[in-house]
Write an enzyme that holds these catalytic residues in place. Structure first.
Site, mmCIF file in Angstrom:
data_model
loop_
_atom_site.group_PDB
_atom_site.id
_atom_site.type_symbol
_atom_site.label_atom_id
_atom_site.label_comp_id
_atom_site.label_asym_id
_atom_site.label_seq_id
_atom_site.Cartn_x
_atom_site.Cartn_y
_atom_site.Cartn_z
ATOM 1 N N TYR A 23 -9.522 -5.756 3.280
ATOM 2 C CA TYR A 23 -8.856 -4.540 3.767
ATOM 3 C C TYR A 23 -9.193 -3.405 2.795
ATOM 4 C CZ TYR A 23 -4.749 -2.046 5.799
ATOM 5 O OH TYR A 23 -3.896 -1.164 6.423
ATOM 6 N N GLU B 208 -3.658 6.198 18.830
ATOM 7 C CA GLU B 208 -4.279 4.965 18.319
ATOM 8 C C GLU B 208 -3.484 3.751 18.802
ATOM 9 O OE1 GLU B 208 -5.636 5.794 14.250
ATOM 10 O OE2 GLU B 208 -5.101 3.715 13.817
ATOM 11 N N ARG C 211 0.826 -1.218 0.000
ATOM 12 C CA ARG C 211 0.000 0.000 0.000
ATOM 13 C C ARG C 211 0.855 1.260 0.000
ATOM 14 N NH1 ARG C 211 -5.166 -0.341 2.530
ATOM 15 N NH2 ARG C 211 -4.805 1.520 3.781
ATOM 16 N N ARG D 186 9.380 6.124 -3.588
ATOM 17 C CA ARG D 186 9.602 7.095 -4.665
ATOM 18 C C ARG D 186 10.999 7.663 -4.655
ATOM 19 N NH1 ARG D 186 5.070 10.258 -2.689
ATOM 20 N NH2 ARG D 186 3.252 9.249 -3.604
ATOM 21 N N ASP E 97 -10.342 0.273 1.470
ATOM 22 C CA ASP E 97 -10.413 1.701 1.760
ATOM 23 C C ASP E 97 -11.796 2.200 1.323
ATOM 24 O OD1 ASP E 97 -7.989 2.305 2.955
ATOM 25 O OD2 ASP E 97 -6.952 2.435 1.035
ATOM 26 N N ARG F 107 -8.029 -7.369 13.806
ATOM 27 C CA ARG F 107 -7.242 -6.575 14.727
ATOM 28 C C ARG F 107 -8.143 -5.461 15.219
ATOM 29 N NH1 ARG F 107 -3.463 -7.430 18.089
ATOM 30 N NH2 ARG F 107 -1.871 -5.812 18.199
ATOM 31 N N ARG G 57 0.089 5.750 16.157
ATOM 32 C CA ARG G 57 0.120 7.102 15.605
ATOM 33 C C ARG G 57 -0.669 8.067 16.477
ATOM 34 N NH1 ARG G 57 -2.708 4.988 9.960
ATOM 35 N NH2 ARG G 57 -4.506 4.033 10.938
HETATM 36 P P1 FAD Z 1 -18.309 0.011 8.418
HETATM 37 O O1 FAD Z 1 -17.969 1.457 8.353
HETATM 38 O O2 FAD Z 1 -17.619 -0.837 9.440
HETATM 39 O O3 FAD Z 1 -19.890 -0.080 8.618
HETATM 40 C C1 FAD Z 1 -20.544 -1.246 9.076
HETATM 41 C C2 FAD Z 1 -21.664 -0.791 9.979
HETATM 42 O O4 FAD Z 1 -22.474 -1.914 10.302
HETATM 43 C C3 FAD Z 1 -21.179 -0.201 11.291
HETATM 44 O O5 FAD Z 1 -21.782 1.046 11.525
HETATM 45 C C4 FAD Z 1 -21.613 -1.243 12.321
HETATM 46 O O6 FAD Z 1 -21.918 -0.670 13.591
HETATM 47 C C5 FAD Z 1 -22.842 -1.832 11.653
HETATM 48 N N1 FAD Z 1 -23.165 -3.188 12.117
HETATM 49 C C6 FAD Z 1 -22.329 -4.247 12.192
HETATM 50 N N2 FAD Z 1 -22.972 -5.317 12.693
HETATM 51 C C7 FAD Z 1 -24.250 -4.922 12.915
HETATM 52 C C8 FAD Z 1 -25.389 -5.575 13.448
HETATM 53 N N3 FAD Z 1 -25.327 -6.843 13.877
HETATM 54 N N4 FAD Z 1 -26.546 -4.892 13.562
HETATM 55 C C9 FAD Z 1 -26.622 -3.584 13.175
HETATM 56 N N5 FAD Z 1 -25.554 -2.919 12.679
HETATM 57 C C10 FAD Z 1 -24.394 -3.582 12.545
HETATM 58 N N6 FAD Z 1 -10.233 4.254 4.274
HETATM 59 C C11 FAD Z 1 -9.767 5.232 3.475
HETATM 60 O O7 FAD Z 1 -10.156 5.308 2.293
HETATM 61 N N7 FAD Z 1 -8.869 6.160 3.929
HETATM 62 C C12 FAD Z 1 -8.405 6.147 5.211
HETATM 63 O O8 FAD Z 1 -7.599 7.014 5.587
HETATM 64 C C13 FAD Z 1 -8.880 5.127 6.089
HETATM 65 N N8 FAD Z 1 -8.447 5.062 7.347
HETATM 66 C C14 FAD Z 1 -8.930 4.087 8.184
HETATM 67 C C15 FAD Z 1 -8.470 4.058 9.496
HETATM 68 C C16 FAD Z 1 -8.939 3.086 10.363
HETATM 69 C C17 FAD Z 1 -8.436 3.066 11.778
HETATM 70 C C18 FAD Z 1 -9.872 2.109 9.900
HETATM 71 C C19 FAD Z 1 -10.373 1.034 10.841
HETATM 72 C C20 FAD Z 1 -10.320 2.134 8.590
HETATM 73 C C21 FAD Z 1 -9.852 3.111 7.722
HETATM 74 N N9 FAD Z 1 -10.306 3.189 6.409
HETATM 75 C C22 FAD Z 1 -9.815 4.175 5.569
HETATM 76 C C23 FAD Z 1 -11.254 2.195 5.858
HETATM 77 C C24 FAD Z 1 -12.717 2.650 5.943
HETATM 78 O O9 FAD Z 1 -13.078 2.906 7.280
HETATM 79 C C25 FAD Z 1 -13.602 1.558 5.376
HETATM 80 O O10 FAD Z 1 -13.212 1.177 4.084
HETATM 81 C C26 FAD Z 1 -15.101 1.912 5.308
HETATM 82 O O11 FAD Z 1 -15.503 2.772 6.335
HETATM 83 C C27 FAD Z 1 -15.888 0.631 5.384
HETATM 84 O O12 FAD Z 1 -17.278 0.874 5.225
HETATM 85 P P2 FAD Z 1 -18.298 -0.313 5.489
HETATM 86 O O13 FAD Z 1 -19.643 0.240 5.284
HETATM 87 O O14 FAD Z 1 -17.882 -1.512 4.734
HETATM 88 O O15 FAD Z 1 -18.067 -0.725 7.034
HETATM 89 N N1 UDP Z 2 3.526 0.812 7.908
HETATM 90 C C1 UDP Z 2 4.747 0.849 8.519
HETATM 91 N N2 UDP Z 2 5.218 2.031 9.005
HETATM 92 C C2 UDP Z 2 4.521 3.173 8.912
HETATM 93 C C3 UDP Z 2 3.270 3.145 8.264
HETATM 94 C C4 UDP Z 2 2.793 1.936 7.777
HETATM 95 O O1 UDP Z 2 5.400 -0.181 8.651
HETATM 96 O O2 UDP Z 2 5.009 4.226 9.387
HETATM 97 C C5 UDP Z 2 3.029 -0.497 7.396
HETATM 98 C C6 UDP Z 2 2.204 -1.242 8.463
HETATM 99 O O3 UDP Z 2 2.415 -2.621 8.298
HETATM 100 C C7 UDP Z 2 0.797 -0.855 8.093
HETATM 101 C C8 UDP Z 2 0.886 -0.873 6.560
HETATM 102 O O4 UDP Z 2 2.184 -0.324 6.285
HETATM 103 O O5 UDP Z 2 -0.149 -1.769 8.593
HETATM 104 C C9 UDP Z 2 -0.182 -0.055 5.858
HETATM 105 O O6 UDP Z 2 -0.121 1.282 6.326
HETATM 106 P P1 UDP Z 2 -1.328 2.293 6.186
HETATM 107 O O7 UDP Z 2 -0.873 3.630 6.660
HETATM 108 O O8 UDP Z 2 -1.851 2.187 4.804
HETATM 109 O O9 UDP Z 2 -2.355 1.648 7.213
HETATM 110 P P2 UDP Z 2 -3.838 2.035 7.693
HETATM 111 O O10 UDP Z 2 -3.997 3.519 7.505
HETATM 112 O O11 UDP Z 2 -4.759 1.200 6.867
HETATM 113 O O12 UDP Z 2 -3.828 1.641 9.124
#
Ligand code: FAD
Ligand code: UDP
Length: 366
Positions: free
Chosen positions: A347, A299, A171, A175, A349, A248, A279
């Site tokens: 996984y 986090e 991911r 560069r 986005d 996780r 972070r």
């Molecule tokens: P979710 O957002 O998980 O929605 C599922 C919903 O279903 C939740 O509201 C949950 O409460 C509900 N639900 C589950 N089970 C039940 C049940 N039994 N009854 C009723 N409701 C239920 N993506 C990016 O593009 N850029 C980023 O920078 C980025 N950063 C992230 C950082 C973190 C820490 C995490 C965890 C994810 C990140 N993502 C990022 C990914 C992004 O959050 C997801 O791709 C996206 O939000 C997933 O949408 P979803 O609808 O599939 O799931």
């Molecule tokens: N990663 C790392 N060092 C960093 C940032 C990311 O080793 O400073 C690795 C780590 O394994 C992480 C993966 O790259 O899980 C993907 O990073 P990203 O920032 O895309 O993770 P997310 O935002 O999905 O948590």
């Protein structure tokens, strides 16, 4: 009253489906177990600062269709993610680029940097990387692996880098230019005013029940509609009958600080293993807002067990085999569909989720 569709989960996947199906005239009920909409993209305002309650969310995509789609629901700013890595008090630019190579080795040209990495890779004779450690070393050499990847990765995933699949590290861009943009995508930004408004707009005019967990009333809710779209964990839907998929989890520690600028950047990664968080996010820098105070979030990665929030699927071979068994059950369903990060165990986005939801709706051929 009988609905056409019951949608379980008000995250991006569920809400896009609800919006598109509502436009086609179907009667929809969305149930959400949390006390708010928007799943993990939920943002909540704190005196002018939009706090990303479930971790920093930066929108980025190469897909113009997806970008145009999401821009219908909010105006985006021109935020560019340029995280800083802190390793034992020393700062480095991310992703791995000429600034990082200069900070680490003092090299000033792409050719010098390239030769330094090649020299480090050569020692390991890795032909086909079998795990994340081998993949990282063959992409970027031993020094960067040890300083910026190993500790972060092992605390993030709770296992050795040698026991993780190589794809996770792909991911991150590598560069040979002085460019700190974390993403290679053409389109990037943060919705001005936060993400929650996007979901609120998508669900306008649609029946939504918050604080409603499907599993507390499964049969009755499933029977309330002709068809169902489930966006929670697929293994939970089937009562973990083949065993639980591994995830996780995370703990978010928020702090409000009475100073205008805590760390000077939206994202600072702590890459050494000994610091328990991965972070610190300083939310105001996503929006360029001017306030006297600031809000930060540390986090902390943590083990997941049944009942905890499942944030990251662990997409290794063992879980892929288990997911396949659940997917076979799902494929046999006639009126229940599965989609999103948890139901597809991917996984994803945000841009992947939008793409997947729009394709899903298209494939229904309504
Ligand atoms: P979710 O957002 O998980 O929605 C599922 C919903 O279903 C939740 O509201 C949950 O409460 C509900 N639900 C589950 N089970 C039940 C049940 N039994 N009854 C009723 N409701 C239920 N993506 C990016 O593009 N850029 C980023 O920078 C980025 N950063 C992230 C950082 C973190 C820490 C995490 C965890 C994810 C990140 N993502 C990022 C990914 C992004 O959050 C997801 O791709 C996206 O939000 C997933 O949408 P979803 O609808 O599939 O799931
Ligand atoms: N990663 C790392 N060092 C960093 C940032 C990311 O080793 O400073 C690795 C780590 O394994 C992480 C993966 O790259 O899980 C993907 O990073 P990203 O920032 O895309 O993770 P997310 O935002 O999905 O948590």
């Amino acid at each position: 009253m009988k609905y056409d569709y019951l949608i379980v989960g008000s995250g991006l996947f569920g809400s896009i489906c609800a919006h598109e199906l509502n436009k086609k005239g179907f009667k929809i009920l969305v149930v959400e177990k949390r006390n708010h909409l928007a799943g993990n993209i939920y943002t909540q305002e704190n005196n002018g600062i939009q706090v990303h309650k479930y971790g920093a969310h930066i929108f980025h995509t190469n897909n113009k269709l997806v970008w145009d789609y999401i821009n219908r629901f909010a105006e985006f700013n021109r935020f560019t993610n340029s995280p800083i890595a802190n390793y034992k008090g020393k700062l480095f630019n991310l992703p791995f680029n000429m600034n990082t190579f200069y900070q680490l080795w003092g090299v000033k040209t792409p050719d010098e940097a390239y030769r330094k990495i090649e020299e480090q890779k050569k020692v390991f004779h890795i032909e086909k990387p079998r795990n994340l450690e081998e993949q990282a070393i063959s992409l970027i050499g031993k020094d960067i692996y040890e300083i910026l990847i190993k500790g972060y990765t092992e605390k993030q995933w709770g296992r050795k880098a040698t026991e993780l699949p190589p794809f996770i590290i792909n991911r991150l861009p590598v560069r040979f230019t002085f460019d700190n943009n974390y993403f290679n995508d053409k389109y990037q930004g943060i919705p001005i005013g936060g993400y929650t408004q996007i979901i609120v707009k998508m669900l306008e005019g649609i029946d939504v029940k918050l604080n409603t967990d499907l599993f507390e009333n499964k049969q009755k809710l499933l029977d309330s509609a002709e068809k169902v779209i489930f966006t929670g964990p697929i293994d939970e839907f089937y009562d973990y009958q083949y065993g639980a998929l591994e995830y996780r989890s995370l703990l978010f520690e928020n702090e409000i600080i009475n100073e205008p600028n805590y760390q000077g950047n939206a994202v600072v990664n702590y890459t050494e293993y000994e610091i328990p968080y991965t972070r610190i996010i300083e939310h105001k820098h996503f929006d360029y807002v001017e306030t006297e105070h600031t809000v930060i979030t540390r986090e902390y990665p943590k083990d997941w067990k049944i009942g905890d929030e499942a944030y990251y699927p662990i997409n290794d071979d063992k879980n892929a085999k288990l997911y396949k068994k659940y997917k076979e059950l799902a494929d046999r369903e006639t009126r229940i569909h599965f989609g999103g990060r948890l139901a597809e165990y991917k996984y994803y986005d945000m841009h992947h989720v939008i793409d997947s939801a729009l394709k899903f709706i298209d494939n229904l051929k309504l």
